[in-house]
Design a protein around this motif. Structure first.
Motif, PDB file in Angstrom:
ATOM      1  N   MET A  60      54.156  61.612  48.696  1.00  0.00           N
ATOM      2  CA  MET A  60      52.940  62.408  48.837  1.00  0.00           C
ATOM      3  C   MET A  60      51.756  61.769  48.110  1.00  0.00           C
ATOM      4  O   MET A  60      50.641  62.267  48.192  1.00  0.00           O
ATOM      5  CB  MET A  60      53.177  63.829  48.314  1.00  0.00           C
ATOM      6  N   TYR A  61      52.001  60.665  47.419  1.00  0.00           N
ATOM      7  CA  TYR A  61      50.944  60.026  46.633  1.00  0.00           C
ATOM      8  C   TYR A  61      50.635  58.643  47.181  1.00  0.00           C
ATOM      9  O   TYR A  61      51.447  58.017  47.847  1.00  0.00           O
ATOM     10  CB  TYR A  61      51.374  59.940  45.164  1.00  0.00           C
ATOM     11  N   ALA A  62      49.444  58.148  46.854  1.00  0.00           N
ATOM     12  CA  ALA A  62      48.995  56.852  47.349  1.00  0.00           C
ATOM     13  C   ALA A  62      49.340  55.708  46.403  1.00  0.00           C
ATOM     14  O   ALA A  62      49.391  54.557  46.824  1.00  0.00           O
ATOM     15  CB  ALA A  62      47.489  56.879  47.582  1.00  0.00           C
ATOM     16  N   ALA A  63      49.567  56.018  45.125  1.00  0.00           N
ATOM     17  CA  ALA A  63      49.851  54.968  44.141  1.00  0.00           C
ATOM     18  C   ALA A  63      50.497  55.598  42.917  1.00  0.00           C
ATOM     19  O   ALA A  63      50.538  56.823  42.768  1.00  0.00           O
ATOM     20  CB  ALA A  63      48.570  54.243  43.740  1.00  0.00           C
ATOM     21  N   TYR A  64      50.990  54.729  42.049  1.00  0.00           N
ATOM     22  CA  TYR A  64      51.624  55.151  40.805  1.00  0.00           C
ATOM     23  C   TYR A  64      50.878  54.481  39.650  1.00  0.00           C
ATOM     24  O   TYR A  64      50.719  53.264  39.646  1.00  0.00           O
ATOM     25  CB  TYR A  64      53.089  54.720  40.803  1.00  0.00           C
TER      26      TYR A  64
ATOM     27  N   PRO B 287      52.235  51.358  45.542  1.00  0.00           N
ATOM     28  CA  PRO B 287      51.675  50.311  44.697  1.00  0.00           C
ATOM     29  C   PRO B 287      51.524  50.865  43.281  1.00  0.00           C
ATOM     30  O   PRO B 287      51.439  52.079  43.086  1.00  0.00           O
ATOM     31  CB  PRO B 287      50.312  50.026  45.330  1.00  0.00           C
ATOM     32  N   VAL B 288      51.480  49.969  42.292  1.00  0.00           N
ATOM     33  CA  VAL B 288      51.500  50.382  40.883  1.00  0.00           C
ATOM     34  C   VAL B 288      50.350  49.746  40.122  1.00  0.00           C
ATOM     35  O   VAL B 288      50.033  48.573  40.326  1.00  0.00           O
ATOM     36  CB  VAL B 288      52.833  49.969  40.225  1.00  0.00           C
ATOM     37  N   VAL B 289      49.770  50.515  39.224  1.00  0.00           N
ATOM     38  CA  VAL B 289      48.811  49.998  38.253  1.00  0.00           C
ATOM     39  C   VAL B 289      49.346  50.374  36.884  1.00  0.00           C
ATOM     40  O   VAL B 289      49.652  51.546  36.632  1.00  0.00           O
ATOM     41  CB  VAL B 289      47.405  50.595  38.453  1.00  0.00           C
TER      42      VAL B 289
END
Length: 117
Positions: free
Chosen positions: A7-11, A33-35
């Motif tokens: 449900m999310y676009a990134a972590y 994708p991760v930041v």
């Protein structure tokens, strides 16, 4: 959890000290994708900088405000990419060795090797 992550676009990982990082593995296993900060071990193991996210150089002397600012800049950078699809695909690829069947196979190989001694 797999349905939650999708449900999310990134972590975003604000952790400055991490073990392996199960939630990070769950996130990349869901194609996120991760930041996160460039700290051992989870982020450095599961994030290929510029391929499935961004590793933000980290200095332990940063104030809380500096940490938030650097993380926010990384998130903005992620969403300014032309396409996140390649980042998502690379996250899936990085998670592949940790799929149940692959881990089970590794254990079988390891335990089978013990019989040879």
């Amino acid at each position: 959890m797999t349905t939650v992550y999708t449900m999310y676009a990134a972590y975003a990982s604000a952790s400055t000290g991490e073990g392996f990082g199960l939630s990070l593995l769950e996130a990349i296993g869901s194609g996120l994708p991760v930041v996160g900060f460039d700290v051992p071990y989870g982020n450095q193991t599961l994030v290929d900088d510029g391929q499935n996210g961004y590793l933000i150089p980290y200095t332990a002397t940063w104030s809380a405000q500096e940490k938030v600012q650097k993380l926010a800049q990384g998130i903005i950078r992620l969403f300014q990419r032309d396409s996140l699809a390649a980042f998502r695909q690379h996250s899936y690829q990085l998670a592949t060795p940790y799929l149940d069947q692959n881990v089970a196979r590794q254990w079988q190989q390891f335990l089978g090797g013990l019989d040879d001694d």
